[in-house]
Write an enzyme that holds these catalytic residues in place. Structure first.
Site, PDB file in Angstrom:
ATOM      1  CE  LYS A  77      21.785 -20.603   3.976  1.00  0.00           C
ATOM      2  NZ  LYS A  77      21.854 -19.262   4.592  1.00  0.00           N
ATOM      3  CB  SER A 152      25.621 -18.781   5.423  1.00  0.00           C
ATOM      4  OG  SER A 152      24.267 -18.388   5.524  1.00  0.00           O
ATOM      5  CB  SER A 176      23.294 -15.442   4.925  1.00  0.00           C
ATOM      6  OG  SER A 176      24.347 -15.749   5.781  1.00  0.00           O
TER       7      SER A 176
HETATM    8  N1  GLN Z   1      27.949 -13.869   8.073  1.00  0.00           N
HETATM    9  C1  GLN Z   1      26.950 -13.750   9.090  1.00  0.00           C
HETATM   10  C2  GLN Z   1      27.179 -14.773  10.165  1.00  0.00           C
HETATM   11  O1  GLN Z   1      28.048 -15.591  10.010  1.00  0.00           O
HETATM   12  C3  GLN Z   1      25.591 -13.841   8.505  1.00  0.00           C
HETATM   13  C4  GLN Z   1      25.047 -15.199   8.437  1.00  0.00           C
HETATM   14  C5  GLN Z   1      23.619 -15.238   7.956  1.00  0.00           C
HETATM   15  O2  GLN Z   1      23.050 -14.224   7.561  1.00  0.00           O
HETATM   16  N2  GLN Z   1      23.043 -16.415   8.035  1.00  0.00           N
HETATM   17  O3  GLN Z   1      26.507 -14.779  11.152  1.00  0.00           O
END
Ligand code: GLN
Length: 477
Positions: A77, A152, A176
């Site tokens: 990532k 994400s 994420s």
């Molecule tokens: N969807 C969550 C957020 O937007 C999780 C993001 C993540 O785990 N990086 O904060």
């Protein structure tokens, strides 16, 4: 044609001379090329991956023992630093920033013979649940390209889903890794907070962030975790506990049997009826297989998402303050009045809308007049959750829930409403709030053709129990 099953099988084929690393890398480069429209990779390190494969093949031919991840093709990532390579966090603000060192997790992967094939698309600074917040375009779900892959770490999930790499590393601050794993039908593991060093991971919310692993099987996730976990002088929050041999322990140790679930997770009005039904039926079937499965009350479910967003935006507003056009990141070319104007213009141009919203929200909850009402309150809820969790795992080994309340939604479907998007995190943020390990395993299929997963959680530090339980479930479908 090459077909990847598990790391173990693949390495057996390498040893038997039936497959080589260079053939493997070329296979994946071809796959990536063929699936370009999914937008999973922001950059492919083709020549470099080939050169490394040749080197690894030569080492094996010369009789050098294989590393644990010899020849394993990994995508990362784009929030994980890899020395000499761009790391952009899918943001315009550091679009051309080259990492000056490698994350500890990357060093460990390389030390065991892994091949890093490229950097993967994600939501900007890992903020999002659909991958639509990337400055470099959305990622598409390979099963249905009109749907999101989740976020994400969407590019990393699709990397494994579409066979563009064997393993991906993502990051999980509130789901994420698990949420996109659920949407894409792959395994997604978020270890306990502090199990893997965060050194070299671009920070979103430091007390929540954890590097996570995408794979096809639980065994592969266990092996990769075994390699990248462990103490690190560069991260003061990392666990000093010795790293178990997860990959062998999960074959040998007894499988945890005492399972709990929060009643409220299955009665939540936002839960898709089919996900509810299939999960309930599945939990019943576990009882028949000799597990105890008990429903317990959890009155705090509706506080999880607000608590998560107060705390993570507060941490993000502080972590992202370094990207100001002076210390790091894009600097405006426009005319400026003074220093404040330089900051303002640079950050307005460099950050996307969602990141800006979160910086503003985080700054607000930390401001003198509101600190106690929001930030302190949220910290108190977090502590309450930790206490409750500690008590829970005195009596149970495993906690389960759906991973996400709905299957993968359509691109653009939730774009108009931040709160709707935030609901995607309702079941996943809990593990980050309390620091426990959690995994999504792809057990189910929705009538709309999309996969969905079961989330499995256990006590902090009990990855072995978590993984052996999950492996058993996946093998007995
Ligand atoms: N969807 C969550 C957020 O937007 C999780 C993001 C993540 O785990 N990086 O904060």
């Amino acid at each position: 044609m090459f077909r990847f099953n598990t790391i173990k099988d693949y390495q057996a084929a390498l040893l038997a001379g039936e497959q080589s690393c260079i053939q493997t890398v070329q296979f994946y480069l071809h796959q990536i090329e063929q699936h370009k429209q999914l937008n999973a990779f922001l950059e492919v390190f083709a020549a470099e991956a080939e050169a490394r494969a040749v080197e690894l093949d030569a080492e094996l031919a010369a009789g050098k023992p294989m590393g644990k991840l010899h020849g394993v093709v990994v995508g990362i990532k784009d929030v994980i630093c890899y020395k000499g390579h761009i790391v952009s966090a899918a943001s315009k603000i550091i679009e051309n920033y080259t990492a000056v060192y490698s994350a500890t997790a990357i060093e460990k992967l390389l030390g065991e013979g892994a091949i890093i094939i490229g950097r993967q698309n994600c939501d900007e600074f890992a903020m999002g649940s659909s991958n639509e917040n990337s400055a470099f375009g959305s990622v598409k779900n390979a099963i249905d390209p009109t749907r999101v892959p989740g976020g994400s770490s969407g590019g990393s999930a699709v990397g494994v889903q579409a066979n563009l790499c064997m393993i991906s590393l993502g990051s999980d601050t509130g789901g994420s890794v698990r949420q996109p794993a659920d949407f894409c039908g792959v395994v997604g593991l978020k270890p306990s907070y502090g199990r893997i060093s965060r050194y070299g991971l671009i920070a979103y919310a430091s007390s929540f962030d954890q590097i996570g692993i995408f794979s096809h099987t639980v065994q592969d996730a266990a092996l990769v975790l075994e390699v990248i976990a462990g103490a690190d002088n560069f991260d003061s929050t990392v666990s000093q506990k010795e790293v178990p041999f997860y990959s062998t322990e999960i074959e040998a140790l007894p499988i945890p049997k005492k399972v709990a679930y929060f009643k409220e997770t299955l009665s939540h009005p936002g839960l898709d009826p089919e996900i509810k039904l299939q999960t309930e039926t599945y939990l019943e079937s576990l009882k028949a297989k000799g597990f105890t499965v008990e429903a317990i009350d959890f009155s705090l479910l509706n506080y999880l998402v607000p608590t998560y967003y107060v705390l993570t935006t507060a941490e993000a507003s502080s972590n992202l303050s370094r990207f100001d056009g002076i210390k790091f990141g894009h600097r405006t070319n426009g005319p400026i009045d003074d220093l404040a104007d330089l900051y303002k213009k640079s950050r307005t141009e460099g950050f996307g809308e969602e990141v800006q919203r979160r910086i503003l929200l985080g700054t607000f909850v930390l401001s003198a007049g509101y600190f106690d009402a929001y930030f302190t309150k949220a910290q108190q809820v977090r502590q309450k959750l930790v206490d409750l969790t500690n008590n829970l795992f005195v009596n149970y080994d495993i906690l389960v829930s759906p991973t996400v309340p709905s299957p993968a939604f359509k691109l653009g479907e939730h774009n108009h409403s931040a709160t709707e998007m935030f609901l995607a995190d309702i079941y996943t943020v809990y593990a980050n709030l309390v620091g426990i390990p959690a995994i999504s395993i792809p057990l189910f299929k929705h009538s709309n053709g999309m996969p969905f997963g079961l989330q499995v959680m256990s006590a902090s530090g009990n990855e072995t129990g978590l993984l052996s339980f999950s492996k058993t479930l996946m093998e007995n479908q």
